[in-house]
Motif scaffolding. Structure first.
Motif, PDB file in Angstrom:
ATOM      1  N   SER A 354      34.036  18.465 -19.424  1.00 40.76           N
ATOM      2  CA  SER A 354      32.850  19.315 -19.464  1.00 40.76           C
ATOM      3  C   SER A 354      33.209  20.686 -20.006  1.00 40.76           C
ATOM      4  O   SER A 354      34.291  21.199 -19.743  1.00 40.76           O
ATOM      5  CB  SER A 354      32.271  19.481 -18.048  1.00 40.76           C
ATOM      6  N   ARG A 355      32.290  21.281 -20.751  1.00 45.03           N
ATOM      7  CA  ARG A 355      32.414  22.693 -21.094  1.00 45.03           C
ATOM      8  C   ARG A 355      32.098  23.510 -19.848  1.00 45.03           C
ATOM      9  O   ARG A 355      31.558  22.961 -18.888  1.00 45.03           O
ATOM     10  CB  ARG A 355      31.409  23.043 -22.196  1.00 45.03           C
ATOM     11  N   PRO A 356      32.402  24.801 -19.862  1.00 42.27           N
ATOM     12  CA  PRO A 356      31.927  25.635 -18.749  1.00 42.27           C
ATOM     13  C   PRO A 356      30.396  25.609 -18.749  1.00 42.27           C
ATOM     14  O   PRO A 356      29.786  25.727 -19.806  1.00 42.27           O
ATOM     15  CB  PRO A 356      32.448  27.040 -19.107  1.00 42.27           C
ATOM     16  N   ILE A 357      29.801  25.422 -17.574  1.00 39.35           N
ATOM     17  CA  ILE A 357      28.338  25.297 -17.505  1.00 39.35           C
ATOM     18  C   ILE A 357      27.787  26.242 -16.423  1.00 39.35           C
ATOM     19  O   ILE A 357      28.503  26.653 -15.515  1.00 39.35           O
ATOM     20  CB  ILE A 357      27.912  23.848 -17.189  1.00 39.35           C
ATOM     21  N   ALA A 358      26.497  26.550 -16.553  1.00 36.98           N
ATOM     22  CA  ALA A 358      25.845  27.466 -15.612  1.00 36.98           C
ATOM     23  C   ALA A 358      25.851  26.870 -14.206  1.00 36.98           C
ATOM     24  O   ALA A 358      26.016  25.662 -14.026  1.00 36.98           O
ATOM     25  CB  ALA A 358      24.417  27.745 -16.068  1.00 36.98           C
ATOM     26  N   ALA A 359      25.659  27.742 -13.200  1.00 38.92           N
ATOM     27  CA  ALA A 359      25.777  27.324 -11.802  1.00 38.92           C
ATOM     28  C   ALA A 359      24.861  26.149 -11.454  1.00 38.92           C
ATOM     29  O   ALA A 359      25.290  25.203 -10.787  1.00 38.92           O
ATOM     30  CB  ALA A 359      25.487  28.510 -10.879  1.00 38.92           C
ATOM     31  N   ASP A 360      23.609  26.183 -11.929  1.00 38.78           N
ATOM     32  CA  ASP A 360      22.705  25.091 -11.536  1.00 38.78           C
ATOM     33  C   ASP A 360      23.132  23.762 -12.161  1.00 38.78           C
ATOM     34  O   ASP A 360      23.044  22.713 -11.524  1.00 38.78           O
ATOM     35  CB  ASP A 360      21.234  25.428 -11.852  1.00 38.78           C
ATOM     36  N   ALA A 361      23.639  23.820 -13.390  1.00 42.34           N
ATOM     37  CA  ALA A 361      24.133  22.596 -14.027  1.00 42.34           C
ATOM     38  C   ALA A 361      25.376  22.086 -13.296  1.00 42.34           C
ATOM     39  O   ALA A 361      25.554  20.881 -13.111  1.00 42.34           O
ATOM     40  CB  ALA A 361      24.455  22.855 -15.493  1.00 42.34           C
ATOM     41  N   PHE A 362      26.216  23.024 -12.851  1.00 42.64           N
ATOM     42  CA  PHE A 362      27.421  22.603 -12.135  1.00 42.64           C
ATOM     43  C   PHE A 362      27.042  21.964 -10.800  1.00 42.64           C
ATOM     44  O   PHE A 362      27.624  20.969 -10.371  1.00 42.64           O
ATOM     45  CB  PHE A 362      28.368  23.788 -11.924  1.00 42.64           C
ATOM     46  N   GLU A 363      26.029  22.537 -10.180  1.00 48.09           N
ATOM     47  CA  GLU A 363      25.574  21.985  -8.905  1.00 48.09           C
ATOM     48  C   GLU A 363      25.027  20.567  -9.096  1.00 48.09           C
ATOM     49  O   GLU A 363      25.285  19.681  -8.275  1.00 48.09           O
ATOM     50  CB  GLU A 363      24.497  22.909  -8.319  1.00 48.09           C
ATOM     51  N   ALA A 364      24.319  20.374 -10.207  1.00 45.62           N
ATOM     52  CA  ALA A 364      23.811  19.030 -10.506  1.00 45.62           C
ATOM     53  C   ALA A 364      24.984  18.059 -10.691  1.00 45.62           C
ATOM     54  O   ALA A 364      24.938  16.920 -10.224  1.00 45.62           O
ATOM     55  CB  ALA A 364      22.930  19.066 -11.750  1.00 45.62           C
ATOM     56  N   LEU A 365      26.033  18.549 -11.339  1.00 39.63           N
ATOM     57  CA  LEU A 365      27.227  17.710 -11.536  1.00 39.63           C
ATOM     58  C   LEU A 365      27.845  17.337 -10.188  1.00 39.63           C
ATOM     59  O   LEU A 365      28.226  16.186  -9.959  1.00 39.63           O
ATOM     60  CB  LEU A 365      28.248  18.493 -12.387  1.00 39.63           C
ATOM     61  N   LEU A 366      27.915  18.327  -9.276  1.00 38.89           N
ATOM     62  CA  LEU A 366      28.486  18.032  -7.953  1.00 38.89           C
ATOM     63  C   LEU A 366      27.641  17.011  -7.214  1.00 38.89           C
ATOM     64  O   LEU A 366      28.159  16.123  -6.537  1.00 38.89           O
ATOM     65  CB  LEU A 366      28.583  19.315  -7.121  1.00 38.89           C
ATOM     66  N   LYS A 367      26.322  17.147  -7.334  1.00 41.13           N
ATOM     67  CA  LYS A 367      25.421  16.220  -6.642  1.00 41.13           C
ATOM     68  C   LYS A 367      25.638  14.796  -7.128  1.00 41.13           C
ATOM     69  O   LYS A 367      25.634  13.851  -6.368  1.00 41.13           O
ATOM     70  CB  LYS A 367      23.961  16.614  -6.914  1.00 41.13           C
ATOM     71  N   GLU A 368      25.844  14.703  -8.440  1.00 40.28           N
ATOM     72  CA  GLU A 368      26.059  13.409  -9.072  1.00 40.28           C
ATOM     73  C   GLU A 368      27.389  12.813  -8.594  1.00 40.28           C
ATOM     74  O   GLU A 368      27.588  11.614  -8.599  1.00 40.28           O
ATOM     75  CB  GLU A 368      26.095  13.654 -10.582  1.00 40.28           C
ATOM     76  N   ASN A 369      28.311  13.716  -8.187  1.00 36.15           N
ATOM     77  CA  ASN A 369      29.634  13.334  -7.686  1.00 36.15           C
ATOM     78  C   ASN A 369      30.334  12.333  -8.598  1.00 36.15           C
ATOM     79  O   ASN A 369      30.642  11.208  -8.186  1.00 36.15           O
ATOM     80  CB  ASN A 369      29.498  12.774  -6.262  1.00 36.15           C
ATOM     81  N   PRO A 370      30.575  12.720  -9.858  1.00 33.29           N
ATOM     82  CA  PRO A 370      31.146  11.764 -10.797  1.00 33.29           C
ATOM     83  C   PRO A 370      32.614  11.466 -10.517  1.00 33.29           C
ATOM     84  O   PRO A 370      33.325  12.298  -9.978  1.00 33.29           O
ATOM     85  CB  PRO A 370      31.020  12.500 -12.139  1.00 33.29           C
ATOM     86  N   ARG A 371      33.009  10.265 -10.840  1.00 28.22           N
ATOM     87  CA  ARG A 371      34.443   9.941 -10.922  1.00 28.22           C
ATOM     88  C   ARG A 371      34.701   9.691 -12.390  1.00 28.22           C
ATOM     89  O   ARG A 371      34.125   8.766 -12.953  1.00 28.22           O
ATOM     90  CB  ARG A 371      34.783   8.665 -10.156  1.00 28.22           C
ATOM     91  N   TYR A 372      35.500  10.521 -12.998  1.00 30.22           N
ATOM     92  CA  TYR A 372      35.804  10.291 -14.399  1.00 30.22           C
ATOM     93  C   TYR A 372      36.792   9.137 -14.468  1.00 30.22           C
ATOM     94  O   TYR A 372      37.821   9.156 -13.794  1.00 30.22           O
ATOM     95  CB  TYR A 372      36.392  11.542 -15.030  1.00 30.22           C
ATOM     96  N   LEU A 373      36.436   8.100 -15.244  1.00 25.36           N
ATOM     97  CA  LEU A 373      37.374   6.981 -15.388  1.00 25.36           C
ATOM     98  C   LEU A 373      38.485   7.422 -16.322  1.00 25.36           C
ATOM     99  O   LEU A 373      38.246   8.029 -17.356  1.00 25.36           O
ATOM    100  CB  LEU A 373      36.654   5.767 -15.965  1.00 25.36           C
ATOM    101  N   LEU A 374      39.684   7.125 -15.964  1.00 24.54           N
ATOM    102  CA  LEU A 374      40.820   7.634 -16.716  1.00 24.54           C
ATOM    103  C   LEU A 374      41.471   6.501 -17.504  1.00 24.54           C
ATOM    104  O   LEU A 374      41.440   5.346 -17.080  1.00 24.54           O
ATOM    105  CB  LEU A 374      41.811   8.277 -15.741  1.00 24.54           C
ATOM    106  N   PRO A 375      42.067   6.809 -18.657  1.00 26.01           N
ATOM    107  CA  PRO A 375      42.540   5.766 -19.576  1.00 26.01           C
ATOM    108  C   PRO A 375      43.515   4.771 -18.951  1.00 26.01           C
ATOM    109  O   PRO A 375      43.569   3.632 -19.376  1.00 26.01           O
ATOM    110  CB  PRO A 375      43.239   6.544 -20.691  1.00 26.01           C
ATOM    111  N   LYS A 376      44.259   5.199 -17.929  1.00 29.12           N
ATOM    112  CA  LYS A 376      45.231   4.244 -17.401  1.00 29.12           C
ATOM    113  C   LYS A 376      44.528   3.046 -16.783  1.00 29.12           C
ATOM    114  O   LYS A 376      45.108   1.999 -16.592  1.00 29.12           O
ATOM    115  CB  LYS A 376      46.173   4.907 -16.400  1.00 29.12           C
ATOM    116  N   GLN A 377      43.234   3.252 -16.493  1.00 28.60           N
ATOM    117  CA  GLN A 377      42.489   2.124 -15.969  1.00 28.60           C
ATOM    118  C   GLN A 377      41.909   1.292 -17.109  1.00 28.60           C
ATOM    119  O   GLN A 377      41.117   0.392 -16.886  1.00 28.60           O
ATOM    120  CB  GLN A 377      41.373   2.623 -15.041  1.00 28.60           C
ATOM    121  N   GLY A 378      42.291   1.641 -18.331  1.00 24.77           N
ATOM    122  CA  GLY A 378      41.922   0.830 -19.479  1.00 24.77           C
ATOM    123  C   GLY A 378      40.572   1.159 -20.081  1.00 24.77           C
ATOM    124  O   GLY A 378      40.125   0.516 -21.005  1.00 24.77           O
TER     125      GLY A 378
END
Ligand code: C2E
Ligand code: MG
Ligand code: MG
Length: 387
Positions: A354-378
């Protein structure tokens, strides 16, 4: 201090002259009855003399300097606006030559970039006019793919210029000392925001705040951090302060003391832009720090088998031996991420996530609680919803 300076100025000019404070620490003197440039120069020298004697402020003796730019009407212009610009330009030229200097305006100064002129004046008003905001960039835990922290990055919503990056104004802010006020604002805002995010159901979230060397070497930075934590209720273990080489190089003994003071408060300390500059390894010997942030310049051309890879691998294993956390900055591609994963880097931050994002967008990201899938998992990294 401003009042003391004002009264010295008023004591130096004659009764027909005008003294005005324009902004911050900038004053304008309009001198009446100027017959030759010498008259203006005489007054300017008197002002420099009068301000060079120490001031007594709350029982401390304080010395200041000043720089003066002079413009003459009607020679330079008869337009008030233009005259102020000319005075500004010549003051900048004087400033470049050091304290207690004066310079007359001359037309070749017009070639100086207009962008910087007025920057100082505008910057002085920016806090009061609420033109600053913080953007947040997530820092990803490379074991779990979760958001582990956020770096607070300053943005200036400058009228007529739009959202301005700190690269364009931090230098001037440091030069003028405005950085102290701006930095205190950043700290307060970031801690307030982080405290709100802690008490939300998302997760414990670490907030990283950049400190300027000017701010860091101030007498009372430890006090400022302590007061801010108290006022905002943020648990100190969730605050990480990012320092650059400029802070660590100047005065080893003072730096040690300040870092110990910060340690006592329980906050974390990171070395930002690690790897560029001079004697990075001696910081690790002398100072108790918690985190190294590998500079973006090593990440940007990070490929398996490259020299950058060898350096990054070395920084990661150095961090592991010293039990420091290591964060890679400026991760933009899957190939860079794969390389970092193969060397067991702790965390990464960059446009890939993610680029740096405004507080409300960051809060939305936290709510979404993403797990970024990482390449070692293919699978290439992308945001996915976690349960
Ligand atoms: P930094 O602390 O090293 O921050 C990282 C910079 O890299 C940020 O630039 C960020 O937007 C940028 N960045 C992040 N990911 C990527 C990427 O994947 N690719 C590329 N090309 N760039 C990426 P920004 O926000 O313009 O800040 C620049 C610098 O200004 C910061 O470098 C920091 O030293 C300083 N700064 C920012 N905020 C503050 C502040 O509140 N106080 C002080 N004193 N300095 C600040
Ligand atoms: Mg930083
Ligand atoms: Mg950095």
């Amino acid at each position: 201090m401003l009042q003391l300076v004002t009264s010295r100025l008023l004591g130096t000019v004659s009764s027909n002259d005008l003294v005005a404070r324009m902004s911050g620490d900038e004053f304008v003197v309009v001198q009446a009855n100027v017959e030759s440039p010498n008259d203006a120069e005489d007054l300017a020298r008197k002002i420099i003399d009068s301000l060079s004697a120490p001031f007594l402020l709350e029982e401390s003796e304080i010395r200041i300097g000043c720089t003066i730019g002079i413009t003459l009407a009607p020679r330079d212009s008869q337009d008030a606006e233009k005259l102020l610009r000319c005075a500004d330009l010549s003051m900048y030229r004087a400033k470049a030559e050091g304290r207690n200097t004066l310079r007359f305006y001359s037309p070749e100064m017009d070639s100086i970039s207009w962008n910087n002129i007025g920057l100082e004046t505008d910057l002085g008003k920016a806090i009061a006019q609420e033109q600053f905001e913080l953007h947040y960039q997530p820092q990803i835990d490379l074991e779990t793919g979760a958001v582990a922290g956020a770096e607070a990055l300053l943005r200036w919503n400058r009228p007529e210029f739009g959202l301005t990056s700190p690269a364009a104004f931090i230098d001037i802010a440091e030069e003028t000392g405005l950085i102290n006020e701006i930095g205190a604002w950043v700290l307060k805002k970031a801690c307030t925001q982080a405290a709100a995010w802690q008490s939300s159901p998302y997760r414990p979230l670490r907030i990283s705040v950049n400190l300027s060397p000017v701010q860091f070497l101030r007498q009372d930075i430890v006090q400022l951090v302590e007061d801010t934590l108290k006022a905002t209720g943020l648990n100190p273990e969730f605050l990480e302060l990012e320092l650059t080489e400029g802070s660590l190089l100047k005065d080893v003994e003072r730096t040690k003391q300040i870092l110990q003071g910060l340690k006592r408060l329980g906050v974390r300390v990171a070395i930002d832009d690690f790897g560029v500059g001079f004697s990075s390894l001696s910081y690790l010997k002398n100072f108790a720090v918690d985190t190294l942030k590998i500079d973006r310049s090593f990440i940007s051309s990070l490929l398996a088998g490259s020299r950058d890879e060898a350096i990054v691998r070395a920084i990661i294993s150095l961090s592991q031996s010293l039990e420091l956390k290591v964060i890679a900055e400026g991760v933009e591609t899957n190939a860079q991420l794969a390389c970092l994963l193969s060397h067991a880097c702790d965390e990464a931050q960059g446009y890939l996530f993610s680029r740096p994002i405004a507080a409300d967008a960051f809060e939305a990201l936290l709510k979404e609680n993403p797990r970024y899938l990482l390449p070692k998992q293919g699978i290439p990294p992308k945001k996915v919803q976690s349960s």
